[in-house]
Write a protein that holds these residues in place. Sequence first.
Motif, PDB file in Angstrom:
ATOM      1  N   UNK A 182      28.993  37.176  42.688  1.00 20.81           N
ATOM      2  CA  UNK A 182      30.221  37.858  43.084  1.00 20.81           C
ATOM      3  C   UNK A 182      29.890  39.342  43.195  1.00 20.81           C
ATOM      4  N   UNK A 183      30.921  40.180  43.299  1.00 11.16           N
ATOM      5  CA  UNK A 183      30.672  41.618  43.356  1.00 11.16           C
ATOM      6  C   UNK A 183      30.144  42.137  42.024  1.00 11.16           C
ATOM      7  N   UNK A 184      30.366  41.382  40.960  1.00  7.93           N
ATOM      8  CA  UNK A 184      29.841  41.746  39.650  1.00  7.93           C
ATOM      9  C   UNK A 184      28.420  41.205  39.530  1.00  7.93           C
ATOM     10  N   UNK A 185      27.395  42.091  39.478  1.00  9.20           N
ATOM     11  CA  UNK A 185      26.010  41.604  39.452  1.00  9.20           C
ATOM     12  C   UNK A 185      25.726  40.668  38.284  1.00  9.20           C
ATOM     13  N   UNK A 186      26.471  40.790  37.194  1.00 13.70           N
ATOM     14  CA  UNK A 186      26.210  39.949  36.044  1.00 13.70           C
ATOM     15  C   UNK A 186      26.873  38.592  36.114  1.00 13.70           C
ATOM     16  N   UNK A 187      27.644  38.364  37.160  1.00 14.83           N
ATOM     17  CA  UNK A 187      28.376  37.104  37.289  1.00 14.83           C
ATOM     18  C   UNK A 187      27.793  36.292  38.431  1.00 14.83           C
ATOM     19  N   UNK A 188      27.366  35.079  38.129  1.00 18.42           N
ATOM     20  CA  UNK A 188      26.806  34.225  39.170  1.00 18.42           C
ATOM     21  C   UNK A 188      26.999  32.764  38.840  1.00 18.42           C
ATOM     22  N   UNK A 189      27.135  31.941  39.891  1.00 11.85           N
ATOM     23  CA  UNK A 189      27.264  30.492  39.728  1.00 11.85           C
ATOM     24  C   UNK A 189      26.116  29.822  40.465  1.00 11.85           C
ATOM     25  N   UNK A 190      25.599  28.720  39.942  1.00 11.75           N
ATOM     26  CA  UNK A 190      24.534  28.016  40.664  1.00 11.75           C
ATOM     27  C   UNK A 190      24.965  27.687  42.089  1.00 11.75           C
ATOM     28  N   UNK A 191      24.152  28.063  43.054  1.00 14.44           N
ATOM     29  CA  UNK A 191      24.523  27.916  44.462  1.00 14.44           C
ATOM     30  C   UNK A 191      24.653  26.464  44.878  1.00 14.44           C
ATOM     31  N   UNK A 192      23.761  25.610  44.417  1.00 19.35           N
ATOM     32  CA  UNK A 192      23.715  24.234  44.920  1.00 19.35           C
ATOM     33  C   UNK A 192      25.029  23.483  44.704  1.00 19.35           C
ATOM     34  N   UNK A 193      25.599  23.424  43.487  1.00 18.08           N
ATOM     35  CA  UNK A 193      26.867  22.693  43.317  1.00 18.08           C
ATOM     36  C   UNK A 193      28.035  23.363  44.029  1.00 18.08           C
TER      37      UNK A 193
END
Length: 209
Positions: A182-193
């Motif tokens: 997301x716009x927050x560099x520390x926030x991410x979700x696994x792309x594949x699912x």
Amino acid sequence: MSDFDDLVSAERRRLDEQAAAHAAGENARRRGDLPEWQRVVARVQDLLSSAARHLRDAGVPPVPVLEARKPNERLQLWGFELAGRVVVVGHRWLLGPLALDAEGRAYSMSRAVPLVPDFPLSQLPGLNKKMRKARLRTGLAPDRQVTWASMDPYVLDPAVGVETGRVACFGKGEDGTPLLLSTDPGSGRPLEPVLAEAVARHIARHTRR
């Protein structure tokens, strides 16, 4: 030279050596990180291509991408009310956090809107009429969902990941898993699912029609 001059010279040499050691360490780290980012970017590209293939094979229609060309500025200066030509420049599937074309190229998130909205496109009645006609000349139905061209596709360069910790909206987890950021560099979700869910939702919606 005084003792103070000697101390200054010695301190400058120490700082230069420290900076050189730091630069050498950074270069070594970057050389070590590059192969991992290359693997992450390759996996991202593979997932995007697979998503486009699934949507294409299922017959899910992509959304037309429109672009409004500028009208003749010289005639506008003479007081003519002109609407720029509207053209279809591509097609994309809108997958929530990103858009995807048939070649598997990713774009920033965009939303679908009707070709001809209910609200006026201009406060000038004559220009509003011309702008609506310009849209209809694309041959699309007035209620057809479209999106408007804004940005070029993401450039997926592993070297950028080494420098910034992200490539466009993609990052990497501790195990090298591609992440959707997301716009927050520390926030991410696994792309594949995330991508699999968005693709499956599009296909299900299409098959129910």
